[in-house]
Design a protein around this motif. Sequence first.
Motif, PDB file in Angstrom:
ATOM      1  N   MET A  20      42.038 -18.921 -31.817  1.00 48.69           N
ATOM      2  CA  MET A  20      42.930 -18.076 -32.605  1.00 48.69           C
ATOM      3  C   MET A  20      44.343 -18.636 -32.515  1.00 48.69           C
ATOM      4  O   MET A  20      44.886 -18.774 -31.435  1.00 48.69           O
ATOM      5  CB  MET A  20      42.886 -16.670 -32.023  1.00 48.69           C
ATOM      6  N   THR A  21      44.897 -18.965 -33.652  1.00 52.66           N
ATOM      7  CA  THR A  21      46.238 -19.534 -33.656  1.00 52.66           C
ATOM      8  C   THR A  21      47.268 -18.448 -33.935  1.00 52.66           C
ATOM      9  O   THR A  21      46.967 -17.430 -34.558  1.00 52.66           O
ATOM     10  CB  THR A  21      46.367 -20.623 -34.733  1.00 52.66           C
ATOM     11  N   GLU A  22      48.473 -18.716 -33.463  1.00 61.56           N
ATOM     12  CA  GLU A  22      49.555 -17.771 -33.738  1.00 61.56           C
ATOM     13  C   GLU A  22      49.843 -17.721 -35.228  1.00 61.56           C
ATOM     14  O   GLU A  22      50.241 -16.687 -35.761  1.00 61.56           O
ATOM     15  CB  GLU A  22      50.805 -18.173 -32.960  1.00 61.56           C
ATOM     16  N   ASP A  23      49.651 -18.865 -35.909  1.00 56.40           N
ATOM     17  CA  ASP A  23      49.864 -18.900 -37.359  1.00 56.40           C
ATOM     18  C   ASP A  23      48.956 -17.903 -38.063  1.00 56.40           C
ATOM     19  O   ASP A  23      49.386 -17.183 -38.968  1.00 56.40           O
ATOM     20  CB  ASP A  23      49.578 -20.312 -37.918  1.00 56.40           C
ATOM     21  N   THR A  24      47.679 -17.875 -37.660  1.00 56.20           N
ATOM     22  CA  THR A  24      46.720 -16.954 -38.282  1.00 56.20           C
ATOM     23  C   THR A  24      47.126 -15.514 -38.017  1.00 56.20           C
ATOM     24  O   THR A  24      47.120 -14.683 -38.925  1.00 56.20           O
ATOM     25  CB  THR A  24      45.294 -17.212 -37.756  1.00 56.20           C
ATOM     26  N   GLN A  25      47.491 -15.210 -36.785  1.00 58.47           N
ATOM     27  CA  GLN A  25      47.919 -13.847 -36.455  1.00 58.47           C
ATOM     28  C   GLN A  25      49.157 -13.451 -37.245  1.00 58.47           C
ATOM     29  O   GLN A  25      49.257 -12.330 -37.732  1.00 58.47           O
ATOM     30  CB  GLN A  25      48.177 -13.711 -34.949  1.00 58.47           C
ATOM     31  N   ALA A  26      50.093 -14.386 -37.403  1.00 59.68           N
ATOM     32  CA  ALA A  26      51.314 -14.108 -38.163  1.00 59.68           C
ATOM     33  C   ALA A  26      50.981 -13.863 -39.633  1.00 59.68           C
ATOM     34  O   ALA A  26      51.570 -12.988 -40.278  1.00 59.68           O
ATOM     35  CB  ALA A  26      52.298 -15.267 -38.023  1.00 59.68           C
ATOM     36  N   ARG A  27      50.027 -14.628 -40.163  1.00 58.71           N
ATOM     37  CA  ARG A  27      49.626 -14.478 -41.561  1.00 58.71           C
ATOM     38  C   ARG A  27      48.957 -13.111 -41.776  1.00 58.71           C
ATOM     39  O   ARG A  27      49.242 -12.414 -42.744  1.00 58.71           O
ATOM     40  CB  ARG A  27      48.677 -15.618 -41.954  1.00 58.71           C
ATOM     41  N   ILE A  28      48.064 -12.748 -40.857  1.00 55.96           N
ATOM     42  CA  ILE A  28      47.398 -11.442 -40.937  1.00 55.96           C
ATOM     43  C   ILE A  28      48.440 -10.329 -40.854  1.00 55.96           C
ATOM     44  O   ILE A  28      48.419  -9.379 -41.641  1.00 55.96           O
ATOM     45  CB  ILE A  28      46.334 -11.301 -39.824  1.00 55.96           C
ATOM     46  N   ASP A  29      49.363 -10.458 -39.916  1.00 55.43           N
ATOM     47  CA  ASP A  29      50.408  -9.450 -39.722  1.00 55.43           C
ATOM     48  C   ASP A  29      51.244  -9.293 -40.994  1.00 55.43           C
ATOM     49  O   ASP A  29      51.553  -8.173 -41.408  1.00 55.43           O
ATOM     50  CB  ASP A  29      51.295  -9.855 -38.539  1.00 55.43           C
ATOM     51  N   ALA A  30      51.565 -10.397 -41.637  1.00 55.71           N
ATOM     52  CA  ALA A  30      52.358 -10.362 -42.873  1.00 55.71           C
ATOM     53  C   ALA A  30      51.583  -9.657 -43.990  1.00 55.71           C
ATOM     54  O   ALA A  30      52.154  -8.875 -44.754  1.00 55.71           O
ATOM     55  CB  ALA A  30      52.749 -11.769 -43.294  1.00 55.71           C
ATOM     56  N   LEU A  31      50.271  -9.934 -44.082  1.00 53.34           N
ATOM     57  CA  LEU A  31      49.441  -9.284 -45.099  1.00 53.34           C
ATOM     58  C   LEU A  31      49.350  -7.783 -44.858  1.00 53.34           C
ATOM     59  O   LEU A  31      49.495  -6.979 -45.782  1.00 53.34           O
ATOM     60  CB  LEU A  31      48.035  -9.899 -45.095  1.00 53.34           C
ATOM     61  N   VAL A  32      49.113  -7.409 -43.608  1.00 47.21           N
ATOM     62  CA  VAL A  32      48.964  -5.996 -43.253  1.00 47.21           C
ATOM     63  C   VAL A  32      50.262  -5.235 -43.518  1.00 47.21           C
ATOM     64  O   VAL A  32      50.248  -4.144 -44.080  1.00 47.21           O
ATOM     65  CB  VAL A  32      48.527  -5.860 -41.777  1.00 47.21           C
ATOM     66  N   LYS A  33      51.385  -5.828 -43.127  1.00 47.69           N
ATOM     67  CA  LYS A  33      52.671  -5.137 -43.251  1.00 47.69           C
ATOM     68  C   LYS A  33      53.288  -5.281 -44.632  1.00 47.69           C
ATOM     69  O   LYS A  33      54.157  -4.507 -45.011  1.00 47.69           O
ATOM     70  CB  LYS A  33      53.626  -5.643 -42.174  1.00 47.69           C
ATOM     71  N   GLY A  34      52.804  -6.244 -45.412  1.00 49.63           N
ATOM     72  CA  GLY A  34      53.383  -6.492 -46.724  1.00 49.63           C
ATOM     73  C   GLY A  34      52.709  -5.756 -47.864  1.00 49.63           C
ATOM     74  O   GLY A  34      53.155  -5.840 -49.007  1.00 49.63           O
ATOM     75  N   ASN A  35      51.626  -5.046 -47.576  1.00 50.42           N
ATOM     76  CA  ASN A  35      50.889  -4.310 -48.605  1.00 50.42           C
ATOM     77  C   ASN A  35      50.631  -2.891 -48.125  1.00 50.42           C
ATOM     78  O   ASN A  35      50.210  -2.690 -46.988  1.00 50.42           O
ATOM     79  CB  ASN A  35      49.547  -4.999 -48.891  1.00 50.42           C
ATOM     80  N   ASP A  36      50.870  -1.912 -49.004  1.00 50.44           N
ATOM     81  CA  ASP A  36      50.651  -0.509 -48.622  1.00 50.44           C
ATOM     82  C   ASP A  36      49.198  -0.265 -48.222  1.00 50.44           C
ATOM     83  O   ASP A  36      48.915   0.431 -47.254  1.00 50.44           O
ATOM     84  CB  ASP A  36      51.017   0.427 -49.774  1.00 50.44           C
TER      85      ASP A  36
END
Length: 110
Positions: free
Chosen positions: A1-17
């Motif tokens: 698990m890379t930090e990049d993947t976690q950051a991408r998931i976090d951005a998707l989760v927080k960027g969409n209602d």
Amino acid sequence: MTEDTQARIDALVKGNDVMLFMKGTPLFPQCGFSSRAIAILDHLGVTYETVDVLQDQGVRQGIKQYSDWPTIPQLYVKGEFVGGSDIMMEMYEAGELQQLLTDQGVAKAG
């Protein structure tokens, strides 16, 4: 698990209602649980985004660590993990999912 993947998931989760991590796409779900999750969201008439975890193994594994939830689909509302299709169905049948979406001010699909 890379930090990049976690950051991408976090951005998707927080960027969409309303964000659904699923197998397949809304038009072509690749499992019954994902199909049911889409049917519930469509029935509620809310605007949502999806990610097809079958297209990205990093996200497929990463989302399970992100939420500490072992299965897909996974629904997030306003950055908060709601659950998988069984929880969505139970909440929907009890009127709780509709209430959550209303309380969170989630926009109806236009």
